[in-house]
Design a protein around this motif. Structure first.
Motif, PDB file in Angstrom:
ATOM      1  N   UNK A  41       0.837  -1.198   0.000  1.00 13.01           N
ATOM      2  CA  UNK A  41       0.000   0.000   0.000  1.00 13.01           C
ATOM      3  C   UNK A  41       0.876   1.254   0.000  1.00 13.01           C
ATOM      4  N   UNK A  42       1.913   1.263   0.810  1.00 15.09           N
ATOM      5  CA  UNK A  42       2.818   2.420   0.862  1.00 15.09           C
ATOM      6  C   UNK A  42       3.404   2.698  -0.516  1.00 15.09           C
ATOM      7  N   UNK A  43       3.770   1.650  -1.238  1.00 16.10           N
ATOM      8  CA  UNK A  43       4.316   1.827  -2.586  1.00 16.10           C
ATOM      9  C   UNK A  43       3.275   2.418  -3.536  1.00 16.10           C
ATOM     10  N   UNK A  57       7.107   5.550   9.856  1.00 20.57           N
ATOM     11  CA  UNK A  57       6.008   6.516  10.002  1.00 20.57           C
ATOM     12  C   UNK A  57       4.675   5.858   9.680  1.00 20.57           C
ATOM     13  N   UNK A  58       4.644   5.048   8.631  1.00 20.63           N
ATOM     14  CA  UNK A  58       3.412   4.368   8.259  1.00 20.63           C
ATOM     15  C   UNK A  58       2.913   3.502   9.409  1.00 20.63           C
ATOM     16  N   UNK A  59       3.820   2.740  10.011  1.00 20.80           N
ATOM     17  CA  UNK A  59       3.409   1.839  11.089  1.00 20.80           C
ATOM     18  C   UNK A  59       3.050   2.589  12.370  1.00 20.80           C
ATOM     19  N   UNK A  60       3.529   3.835  12.505  1.00 22.63           N
ATOM     20  CA  UNK A  60       3.162   4.659  13.668  1.00 22.63           C
ATOM     21  C   UNK A  60       1.776   5.266  13.514  1.00 22.63           C
ATOM     22  N   UNK A  61       1.272   5.347  12.297  1.00 23.79           N
ATOM     23  CA  UNK A  61      -0.043   5.937  12.046  1.00 23.79           C
ATOM     24  C   UNK A  61      -1.139   4.919  12.378  1.00 23.79           C
TER      25      UNK A  61
END
Length: 82
Positions: A41-43, A57-61
């Protein structure tokens, strides 16, 4: 369309026709995405918005809205509008 709406649109397309109703407050854990799906998804987001996302950062959201705020902060994008 604001940044949260853009992310919702990207996420809905990523999840496909069986995706649940998505809102700014949708929590990642509700979607059942594992780390590999999150990476994919990040890609998709990076490709769509021409940015780089720090996976930490993605995993912190926690929510879609959190990710939009993180992207704005990291990439000096203007605040979301309506």
């Amino acid at each position: 369309m604001n940044d949260v709406d853009n992310l919702i649109q990207i996420l809905a397309k990523f999840l496909g026709p069986e995706s649940p109703m998505l809102t700014a407050q949708t929590r990642w854990e509700e979607l059942g995405m594992d780390s590999l799906a999150s990476l994919r998804f990040a890609r998709k987001v990076e490709d769509a918005l021409a940015i780089q996302i720090d996976l930490e950062d993605l995993f912190d959201c926690v929510t879609v809205e959190d990710l939009a705020a993180q992207i704005r902060s990291s990439h000096s994008l203007p605040p979301a509008r309506g």
